[in-house]
Structures are given as C-alpha cells and as structure tokens.
Design an enzyme around this catalytic site. Structure first.
Site, PDB file in Angstrom:
ATOM      1  N   TRP A 137       0.804  -1.229   0.000  1.00  0.00           N
ATOM      2  CA  TRP A 137       0.000   0.000   0.000  1.00  0.00           C
ATOM      3  C   TRP A 137       0.833   1.274   0.000  1.00  0.00           C
ATOM      4  CZ3 TRP A 137      -4.223  -0.491  -2.224  1.00  0.00           C
ATOM      5  CH2 TRP A 137      -5.028  -1.627  -2.052  1.00  0.00           C
ATOM      6  N   LYS A 183     -12.243  -1.400   6.323  1.00  0.00           N
ATOM      7  CA  LYS A 183     -11.539  -2.416   7.106  1.00  0.00           C
ATOM      8  C   LYS A 183     -12.083  -2.516   8.529  1.00  0.00           C
ATOM      9  CE  LYS A 183      -9.151  -2.716   3.423  1.00  0.00           C
ATOM     10  NZ  LYS A 183      -7.913  -2.051   3.094  1.00  0.00           N
ATOM     11  N   ASP A 189      -1.380   6.490   6.492  1.00  0.00           N
ATOM     12  CA  ASP A 189      -2.505   5.675   6.029  1.00  0.00           C
ATOM     13  C   ASP A 189      -2.800   4.638   7.123  1.00  0.00           C
ATOM     14  OD1 ASP A 189      -4.212   3.834   4.879  1.00  0.00           O
ATOM     15  OD2 ASP A 189      -2.943   3.393   3.145  1.00  0.00           O
TER      16      ASP A 189
HETATM   17  C1  LIG Z   1      -7.386  -1.454   1.638  1.00  0.00           C
HETATM   18  C2  LIG Z   1      -6.296  -0.473   1.764  1.00  0.00           C
HETATM   19  C3  LIG Z   1      -6.132   0.589   0.856  1.00  0.00           C
HETATM   20  C4  LIG Z   1      -7.010   0.760  -0.366  1.00  0.00           C
HETATM   21  O1  LIG Z   1      -8.278   1.181  -0.045  1.00  0.00           O
HETATM   22  P1  LIG Z   1      -9.316   1.645  -1.199  1.00  0.00           P
HETATM   23  O2  LIG Z   1     -10.481   2.100  -0.422  1.00  0.00           O
HETATM   24  O3  LIG Z   1      -9.555   0.448  -2.052  1.00  0.00           O
HETATM   25  O4  LIG Z   1      -8.691   2.735  -1.955  1.00  0.00           O
HETATM   26  C5  LIG Z   1      -5.111   1.485   1.095  1.00  0.00           C
HETATM   27  N1  LIG Z   1      -4.296   1.355   2.149  1.00  0.00           N
HETATM   28  C6  LIG Z   1      -4.409   0.333   3.028  1.00  0.00           C
HETATM   29  C7  LIG Z   1      -3.478   0.251   4.180  1.00  0.00           C
HETATM   30  C8  LIG Z   1      -5.409  -0.603   2.864  1.00  0.00           C
HETATM   31  O5  LIG Z   1      -5.531  -1.610   3.743  1.00  0.00           O
END
Ligand SMILES: *Cc1c(COP(=O)(O)O)cnc(C)c1O
Length: 357
Positions: A103, A194, A170
């Site tokens: 990511w 998540k 993030d």
């Molecule tokens: C799932 C995830 C993403 C991507 O999320 P989207 O909503 O599909 O853009 C980005 N960063 C992390 C750490 C993730 O777990």
C-alpha cells in the site's frame, strides 16, 4: 438464528451483527420517515444531524485535537493517494515515502506522477519483513508518508519513527485499533472498509493549517473545498455514512479505542502463539513488526495453503486466502471480529495440521 460465519476477510470485511440488524430494521423506514436513509436528501433535516454526529463521534473516539479537521470523502484510500500530494505539494516542495509494502508503494507511485517524491527507505530487498525504527531525512521534505499497517504483507509500525517532517499516515487497516500521535501528524486517513463501514468512503483528519486554497488544483480534490462545506460539497455516500455512524456508536458502547486496542493485542497474540507453537505453520516477520490486525502465515507448502483455505471455507471460516500478490494465508482480525472467531480458527488450524502430518 441467522446464519453467520467466521469472516476473516481483509476488506470489505465483517461488520458488527447488531449494526447490521439495526440497518435491517430501519431499511424501509428510517426514523419514522417512511423512507430508507438511501432515499432522502443529504441536505435534509434527517440526514444532516446524522452526518454531523458521525463527524463528531469519529473525532471524539480518537481524541482528535482542535487543530485538526475531520472529513468524510468519497473514493476511499486511493483517492487520498492523489489528494495528499495534490494539496500538500501544490506550491512545490518534496515528499518522502517509506516503502513498507504493497500500500505504501502504491501511494508513492501515485505521488510520483505529479510531484517530487523520494523513497527514503524500502523493505523490498528484505521481502517487506522489516520496518525502519528511525529515519534520518537528508534534506527538506514537506511530509513523510507511511502506512501504519501493511494489510497485504502483515507488517505494522508499533511506534512511528520520529522525523524532521510532519507525518502523513494511512491507517486504513488499523483505524480505531490504536491511538493517534496527533502532535507528529499532518494527515491521518483511511478507507473505511476495514474497520468502520462499507467501501467507497475515506475518513480523513487534516491539520487545519493545511486547509488552503490552491487555485491550480481541481476544486473537488481540494481539502479546503470539502472542509468549507463540512464534507457536503458533493452528494456524499450517504449509506456508508449511515453505517459508519452505527459502527462508531457500537465502538463507543464497547469501550472505545482503548477497548479495541486491548482486543487487537489479545486476539493477535493468541493467534501468533498458535502459529509459533506449531511445527506446521509459520510466520517469518520479526515479532516487533507483526501486524495486530492482518496475520499472515503459511503451511509447509503452497498446495497445503490452498487446501487449508478451501477446507476452511467449507467449515464456515471465510476469507483466509492470502492476497494474490504474496500468496499464503491471512487472517484479518478487525474490531468486529471477536475472540470466538479466533478460537474457532485456532481449533481448525490444529485439526488441519493433525490431518496432514
Ligand atoms: C485497503 C487499503 C487501501 C485501499 O483502499 P481503497 O479504499 O480500495 O482505496 C489502502 N491502504 C491500506 C493500508 C489498505 O488496507
């Protein structure tokens, strides 16, 4: 009783049963309106208070300080990969990225398309099994970007490195499982699918000093435009916000982030202990970097990995197949997944290992 299975999916993922039941009960008639929440205006007297309450609760549960602003933005985490460099580097400057896994790498690649970015540390040569404890920045950087928990690689910063630049983090896959070090941060964000709500929405905390007009970027990608309109600049994903509201209230009732932090530690250490005590399963990430939400593991070979998750599906344990990029197995232990599911997984693991040896 409703048929519900143990859902270890990495995202979108399991949601609290009580939240789904409330949504089910309200789907035809939201608060006596005779309409569902999906069928009313986002500017109506029923939706606006829900929207406001959601923003307030989201900030309260994480002890967000006064100098941050809480936003609900469409597009999930990927849109933030773009909005971060667009806003923070609109007037020039460079950004530093830590390449900790899938990511962070994606975020760095997006930023590099439009701005000056440096990968100042990469775990690639060590197959993304390590993280930096300290970072020495050579030069002036507008921000240091990191992903607090690499969902695919199963690796997590327990502590964030101190650096001479504000952090952009993030937290998509460990949102509300740990406190936020606000004083070191400029932006803290995550996609909601998540731990918090259905997909398509991002919850973004932006330091107020960054809410500046940038005429050179599209208004829709400007944090200021969304902040000025309290995240009602466009028609927001109202259903996602409604479920997020219910999940935040559920988290508050359970004891807030402190409760879920303790749960994340308890659930993950139980599962890692089961992996470490067995000769059949292994996880080769150093203990201090092991993720508390996404536990990756392997059996002795790929064929057995496949058999493991296929048989698990049949036994009511879903979503254990590792990400297609890395293979293996992965159990995601988000807030709505309780200890009973971890216990069921450990029982299944022991049975499977016995059958195969
Ligand atoms: C799932 C995830 C993403 C991507 O999320 P989207 O909503 O599909 O853009 C980005 N960063 C992390 C750490 C993730 O777990």
């Amino acid at each position: 009783m409703t048929h519900r299975i143990h859902n270890f999916c990495a995202g979108p993922c399991t949601l609290p049963l009580s939240v789904l039941e409330t949504a089910q009960a309200e789907i035809l008639d939201f608060q006596g309106s005779g309409m569902s929440v999906m069928e009313i205006s986002h500017r109506s007297k029923r939706f606006e208070p829900l929207h406001e309450e959601t923003l307030t609760l989201a900030a309260q549960l994480l002890d967000m300080p006064e100098d941050f602003f809480c936003l609900l933005l469409p597009g999930g985490a990927h849109q933030q990969f773009c909005m971060i460099p667009l806003n923070l580097l609109a007037d020039g400057g460079r950004a530093a990225y830590i390449d900790s896994g899938v990511w962070a790498k994606k975020a760095a690649e997006e930023a590099a398309r439009i701005a000056e970015t440096d990968i100042i540390w990469s775990g690639k040569d060590q197959q993304y099994r390590h993280l930096p404890d300290t970072i020495e920045l050579q030069g002036d950087y507008r921000y240091l970007y990191l992903c607090s928990n690499e969902t695919v690689n199963g690796i997590q910063f327990r502590e964030f490195p101190q650096a001479a630049a504000p952090l952009v983090i993030d937290v998509s896959s460990d949102f509300y499982t740990r406190p936020i070090p606000w004083q070191d941060c400029d932006i803290v964000y995550g996609g909601v699918q998540k731990n918090l709500a259905p997909s398509g929405l991002a919850l973004v905390f932006v330091r107020k000093s960054l809410l500046q007009e940038h005429p050179q970027i599209n208004k829709f990608f400007s944090y200021k435009a969304h902040a000025d309109n309290n995240s009602l600049y466009n028609t927001p994903p109202t259903w996602q916000i409604y479920i997020l509201n219910l999940v935040l209230k559920w988290m508050q009732a359970q004891g807030g982030v402190a409760h879920f932090a303790a749960q994340a530690a308890a659930k993950s250490s139980k599962l890692y202990a089961a992996i470490d005590q067995s000769d059949f399963y292994h996880n080769d990430i150093a203990a201090q970097y092991r993720s508390q939400t996404n536990i990756v593991f392997r059996t002795p070979n790929e064929a057995l990995d496949t058999l493991f998750w296929k048989n698990a599906e049949a036994a009511g344990l879903s979503g254990l197949k590792g990400h297609r990029i890395v293979g293996g197995l992965r159990a995601s232990l988000y807030n709505a997944l309780d200890m009973r599911s971890v216990d069921a997984l450990i029982d299944y693991m022991q049975d499977f290992a016995q059958q195969q040896t």
